[in-house]
Design an enzyme around this catalytic site. Structure first.
Site, short mmCIF file in Angstrom:
data_model
loop_
_atom_site.label_atom_id
_atom_site.label_comp_id
_atom_site.label_asym_id
_atom_site.label_seq_id
_atom_site.Cartn_x
_atom_site.Cartn_y
_atom_site.Cartn_z
N ARG A 1 -0.96 -7.71 -21.48
CA ARG A 1 -1.76 -7.38 -22.66
C ARG A 1 -1.05 -6.38 -23.57
NH1 ARG A 1 -5.36 -3.42 -22.68
NH2 ARG A 1 -7.06 -4.77 -23.34
N PRO B 1 0.81 -1.23 0.00
CA PRO B 1 0.00 0.00 0.00
C PRO B 1 0.84 1.28 0.00
CG PRO B 1 -0.83 -1.56 1.63
CD PRO B 1 0.48 -2.10 1.14
N ASP C 1 -6.77 1.95 -25.71
CA ASP C 1 -7.37 1.80 -24.38
C ASP C 1 -7.36 3.11 -23.62
OD1 ASP C 1 -8.02 -0.85 -24.53
OD2 ASP C 1 -6.14 -1.55 -23.65
N GLU D 1 1.36 -8.11 8.97
CA GLU D 1 1.47 -6.67 9.23
C GLU D 1 2.35 -5.96 8.21
OE1 GLU D 1 0.75 -3.07 11.07
OE2 GLU D 1 -0.23 -5.01 11.32
#
Length: 253
Positions: A156, A91, A171, A118
């Site tokens: 991709r 994160p 895209d 953690e």
């Protein structure tokens, strides 16, 4: 490209790697996807890969030894001189983007580290990895799903993976703009018709319409992206017109 994923739960990814575009890309030999359970490198009979944090606190921390050992074993087996990108899913990492996907798609070998508990022993960050990536400002139970997202986005972009080689080019985010709207048969569905422009057969006009629609959609939904896009004089005039319409009518419809 070779991709290795270090994880305590390889079964979370094995099914993903065998299906859809990723499965077909492997069948074509374009990409090779592997999961590695780093518990196998724990070096102890209990398979312990985590421990309590020094200084106290809640949760458990992943130990450095198993992860270092797993990565070093992969490097030795790979045998190539080009150092792979070693990516920590976390994160705290750089927010993943299409630009980052395009950068990673140029590599020959990627190694992903997926954690649980953690967090990671800081020495993994300091001395082993090359990149830290996050897929958004939220916390998941592990790094497997984020790693799958990154791998899908990167794969991709590899030549031959998609049936239509222009798909990845148009895209959303690839041009810096959100993608224009798409339509297919039937021409009319429940009273809603395909825009006449797309039925005209005039390719230059269709491309101009699509560009305007991409600008319109980006202005509506992600105006922040426009600051980073290389705009033509025509694009700027189109945006001026769209902004006037928005100010006048309160919307762009």
């Amino acid at each position: 490209m070779r991709v290795d994923v270090l994880t305590l739960f390889p079964e979370m990814l094995d099914g993903v790697f065998r299906t859809s575009i990723l499965g077909k890309a492997q069948e074509k030999g374009i990409i090779s996807l592997h999961t590695v359970n780093f518990r196998d490198y724990s070096g102890n009979k209990h398979g312990t890969v985590d421990d309590t944090p020094y200084g106290g606190g809640g949760g458990m921390v992943l130990k450095p030894e198993p992860i270092f050992a797993a990565v070093e074993d992969l490097l030795e087996k790979a045998g190539h001189q080009a150092k792979p990108r070693v990516i920590l899913m976390c994160p705290q990492g750089e927010t993943f983007s299409q630009k980052k996907a395009e950068e990673l798609a140029k590599e020959e070998h990627l190694i992903f580290i997926c954690g649980h508990y953690e967090g990671y022993d800081e020495r993994i960050r300091e001395h082993l990895i090359t990149d830290e990536l996050s897929i958004g400002d939220y916390v998941l139970t592990g790094g497997e799903l984020p790693a799958a997202v990154v791998i899908d986005a990167v794969s991709r972009l590899l030549p031959g993976v998609l049936g239509n080689e222009t798909s990845a080019v148009t895209d959303s985010f690839s041009t810096g703009l959100l993608e224009y709207p798409h339509y297919t048969r039937p021409v009319e569905f429940r009273g809603w018709k395909v825009p006449d422009m797309l039925l005209s057969g005039h390719h230059a006009n269709i491309e101009a319409w699509r560009r305007e629609q991409a600008l319109k959609r980006t202005l509506e939904r992600r105006p922040d992206l426009l600051d980073e896009v290389e705009l033509t004089d025509r694009d700027r005039k189109t945006l001026e017109k769209l902004r006037r319409l928005k100010d006048t009518d309160g919307g762009l419809e």
